[in-house]
Design a protein around this motif. Sequence first.
Motif, PDB file in Angstrom:
ATOM      1  N   GLY A 326       0.551  -1.090   0.206  1.00  0.00           N
ATOM      2  CA  GLY A 326       0.429  -0.007  -0.100  1.00  0.00           C
ATOM      3  C   GLY A 326       0.934   1.016  -0.186  1.00  0.00           C
ATOM      4  N   SER A 327       0.924   2.492   1.256  1.00  0.00           N
ATOM      5  CA  SER A 327       1.412   3.623   1.070  1.00  0.00           C
ATOM      6  C   SER A 327       3.324   3.032   1.072  1.00  0.00           C
ATOM      7  CB  SER A 327       0.993   4.412   2.003  1.00  0.00           C
ATOM      8  OG  SER A 327      -0.912   4.250   1.681  1.00  0.00           O
ATOM      9  N   SER A 372       6.610  -0.788   6.952  1.00  0.00           N
ATOM     10  CA  SER A 372       5.500  -1.287   7.860  1.00  0.00           C
ATOM     11  C   SER A 372       4.641  -0.104   8.341  1.00  0.00           C
ATOM     12  CB  SER A 372       5.535  -2.314   7.959  1.00  0.00           C
ATOM     13  OG  SER A 372       3.755  -2.958   9.328  1.00  0.00           O
ATOM     14  N   GLN A 373       3.991   0.909   8.884  1.00  0.00           N
ATOM     15  CA  GLN A 373       3.074   2.009   9.558  1.00  0.00           C
ATOM     16  C   GLN A 373       3.446   0.694  10.442  1.00  0.00           C
ATOM     17  OE1 GLN A 373       1.115   3.209  12.657  1.00  0.00           O
ATOM     18  NE2 GLN A 373      -0.079   1.899  11.058  1.00  0.00           N
ATOM     19  N   GLY A 375       3.753  -2.016  11.810  1.00  0.00           N
ATOM     20  CA  GLY A 375       5.017  -3.428  12.022  1.00  0.00           C
ATOM     21  C   GLY A 375       4.056  -4.209  12.413  1.00  0.00           C
ATOM     22  N   THR A 377       1.773  -5.682   9.212  1.00  0.00           N
ATOM     23  CA  THR A 377       1.565  -6.470   8.086  1.00  0.00           C
ATOM     24  C   THR A 377       1.763  -7.443   8.006  1.00  0.00           C
ATOM     25  OG1 THR A 377       1.169  -3.961   7.097  1.00  0.00           O
ATOM     26  CG2 THR A 377       1.245  -5.345   5.648  1.00  0.00           C
ATOM     27  N   THR A 380       4.668  -7.931   4.885  1.00  0.00           N
ATOM     28  CA  THR A 380       5.265  -7.359   5.118  1.00  0.00           C
ATOM     29  C   THR A 380       6.323  -8.494   6.138  1.00  0.00           C
ATOM     30  OG1 THR A 380       4.081  -5.119   4.548  1.00  0.00           O
ATOM     31  CG2 THR A 380       6.355  -5.189   5.406  1.00  0.00           C
ATOM     32  N   VAL A 424      -7.920   5.411   9.220  1.00  0.00           N
ATOM     33  CA  VAL A 424      -7.645   5.001   8.341  1.00  0.00           C
ATOM     34  C   VAL A 424      -6.752   4.299   7.606  1.00  0.00           C
ATOM     35  CG1 VAL A 424      -8.235   2.075   6.985  1.00  0.00           C
ATOM     36  CG2 VAL A 424      -9.017   2.541   9.626  1.00  0.00           C
ATOM     37  N   ALA A 425      -6.586   5.376   6.599  1.00  0.00           N
ATOM     38  CA  ALA A 425      -5.897   6.161   5.545  1.00  0.00           C
ATOM     39  C   ALA A 425      -4.540   6.214   6.227  1.00  0.00           C
ATOM     40  CB  ALA A 425      -6.594   6.708   4.660  1.00  0.00           C
ATOM     41  N   SER A 426      -3.670   6.413   5.249  1.00  0.00           N
ATOM     42  CA  SER A 426      -2.381   6.771   5.918  1.00  0.00           C
ATOM     43  C   SER A 426      -2.029   8.545   5.323  1.00  0.00           C
ATOM     44  CB  SER A 426      -1.349   5.707   6.106  1.00  0.00           C
ATOM     45  OG  SER A 426       0.310   6.077   6.382  1.00  0.00           O
ATOM     46  N   GLN A 433       7.780   8.060   6.597  1.00  0.00           N
ATOM     47  CA  GLN A 433       8.024   7.134   6.127  1.00  0.00           C
ATOM     48  C   GLN A 433       9.099   8.235   5.040  1.00  0.00           C
ATOM     49  OE1 GLN A 433       5.662   4.742   4.524  1.00  0.00           O
ATOM     50  NE2 GLN A 433       5.170   3.701   6.660  1.00  0.00           N
ATOM     51  N   LEU A 507      -4.129   6.251  -4.617  1.00  0.00           N
ATOM     52  CA  LEU A 507      -4.490   5.255  -3.590  1.00  0.00           C
ATOM     53  C   LEU A 507      -5.806   6.060  -2.896  1.00  0.00           C
ATOM     54  CD1 LEU A 507      -4.552   2.684  -1.868  1.00  0.00           C
ATOM     55  CD2 LEU A 507      -2.536   3.453  -1.211  1.00  0.00           C
ATOM     56  N   LYS A 508      -5.594   7.156  -2.180  1.00  0.00           N
ATOM     57  CA  LYS A 508      -6.131   7.657  -0.884  1.00  0.00           C
ATOM     58  C   LYS A 508      -7.668   8.602  -1.627  1.00  0.00           C
ATOM     59  CE  LYS A 508      -3.556   7.573   1.608  1.00  0.00           C
ATOM     60  NZ  LYS A 508      -2.793   7.596   2.174  1.00  0.00           N
ATOM     61  N   GLU A 511      -9.642   4.592  -1.796  1.00  0.00           N
ATOM     62  CA  GLU A 511      -9.733   4.265   0.114  1.00  0.00           C
ATOM     63  C   GLU A 511     -10.805   4.768   1.024  1.00  0.00           C
ATOM     64  OE1 GLU A 511      -6.122   3.200   2.536  1.00  0.00           O
ATOM     65  OE2 GLU A 511      -5.879   5.034   1.808  1.00  0.00           O
ATOM     66  N   VAL A 634      -3.445  -4.960   8.851  1.00  0.00           N
ATOM     67  CA  VAL A 634      -3.455  -5.783   8.252  1.00  0.00           C
ATOM     68  C   VAL A 634      -2.879  -7.793   8.259  1.00  0.00           C
ATOM     69  CG1 VAL A 634      -4.187  -6.777   5.044  1.00  0.00           C
ATOM     70  CG2 VAL A 634      -4.550  -4.443   5.872  1.00  0.00           C
TER      71      VAL A 634
END
Length: 637
Positions: A326-327, A372-373, A375, A377, A380, A424-426, A433, A507-508, A511, A634
Amino acid sequence: MCGIVAYIGKNKAKDLLLDGLKSLEYRGYDSAGIAVLDDSKIELIKSAGKIAKLEQKIAELRSPALVADSASSEFNSMLAERLSKAFETSSCGIGHTRWATHGIASDGNAHPHQDLEADIALVHNGIIKNYLSLKHELEQDGIEFRTETDTEVIAHLFSRARQQTESDLDALRQVMAKVEGSYALAILVKDQQKIILAKNQSPLVIGIGDGEHFVASDSSTVLQYTNKVLKLKDLQVAEVTAGQVKLEDINGNESKIEVCHSVQNNSILEKGPYKHFLVKEINEQPAVTSLMLDQCLANPAKPISGFEQLDIDFSQINRIVFVACGSAYHAALIGKYLIELWAKVPVEVAIASEYASKQVLVGESDLVLGISQSGETADTLAAVTNAKQAGAKVMAITNKSDSAIYDLVSPNAYVTPAGIEVSVASTKAFTSQVLSLYFLAIKIAEDRLNADLTEVKQALRSLPLVIDQVIERAEQYQNQFLKYSNYRDFLFLSRGVNYPIALEGALKLKELSYIHATGYPSGEMKHGPIAILDQNVPVLSIAIDGPTKFEHGIYERSLSNAEEARARKSPSLVIACDDNNDLDGVFDEIIRIPNIDQLLSPIIATIPLQFLAYYIAEDLGKDVDQPRNLAKSVTVE
Ligand code: F6R
């Protein structure tokens, strides 16, 4: 995905379970349920929808309206009274918030699940891969399934195993020997004041209180009540009473209880003056950026700091592979651009789910870096694990030091200080990152090539101010963007270092607003996507001019690709700097950002796109902070 909680002690379980579930709602929010132990029975309630709906259902048990309505049905009113009494008095229970994997989001598929006799109730986070064959076996033995979930097989298997064993932990181990997949389980057993737990590849922690225990998928949930945390390891089982934890491994051996003392988190996350967490988090970006610059780049004349904990000699690394979803994947693409430019190391970027189970050709001179935001996922984690097993050096960039990816690569983690991202959306986690990748690229260039990037470092210091200036334009952006709420398809285009921002913008938008949007490299449009263009498909280009001839070429070519789209009658939008005055008449909508060097522009250009998605989603009445079908963490592959 999915969050589980459990409580046993001296307080009302229902309130603690609901509070715990609310703090875990980021893991999934399509249905929820709780079960409590009441004297000899297990009482349970569940509901499709968010936790607020479950809360309402519980409150209605006591409402005179319901009792009056159900006067015709003595049974219903007795049931409501019985449940209500159980929820008011019980001090032992389990709870679950779901992100549907098997079976639609319905009351029936919501957890907890029970065996046929209702002797046990359990909540599960994870996926049982072989549930279909187990289900067929159980059906042949006469068990009628009541849900479409994979979890229900565990309820029946456990109930059966209990009939053949003396100890519940032995019974659970028998189930673990049969099921394949990931699970964190919390189980209630009729007549017994205890909670039974098991873990494999899904996080599960126990918070140790004074005469009480709190269980959750995430330590931040139990840290609201205690600073003593016990993290279960894979294939461990536990039996938890109010005063004791018994921990065993898969072979029945007692495991050592290792309690870590974490910083207690009593803070309740508030939206403050903002209507949504999303817009609050967009507004936090100048502060996060500033903090990161102070930590890593306090003095641009000195080598970059903040990576001292890493046990990696970058001069020995010949190739870097980023793995992310994703992001975070979009951030990785920017990292590739910068590392190849400054440090001259070849970089690959892989979608983590694709990298997770293939044969990877890596060795000790390769660095595989997971971003991974959360950590947590699963894709990942699996990709990094695959690379580690194949012999690569591994590293992570994460927003959570208390996470599986941090432990997996320890000590090779860089932790972004973005703070908890609730929406939820980063947004702020994504930009943090990206900024950390600027730092990493500079660090590698300094270590390998002794590069002098003082000018870049000085320029980076201006970012918080420029982000502030972009945020100040939010109202102007809102007026521009609201004209585009009713389109159903969007194309986002850019080149070079901003191509990943085109992907991120698309993506933003999709979603948050559920509008179909795709990002492409500008030059690729004529190779296919151009076929979809007409007056119904707006094309948004990011066209930032660069100071060098090479970068200026990128800008010019981006403009001619935008012209090609306009020639197909597509409404045309552009994100461009204040000084670019050759754009009037070329674009229908010019979204201005302050003048910025092309190389530093991704973080700046992404912010109007965050606002684009936000304003359109709000205009369309969407759930901005918790878009449908998504989850913040996720944890299934
Ligand atoms: C998009 C978004 C997701 C995440 C992705 C990876 O706004 O938030 O695409 O970026 O699920 O999550 P982490 O970074 O937690 O691994």
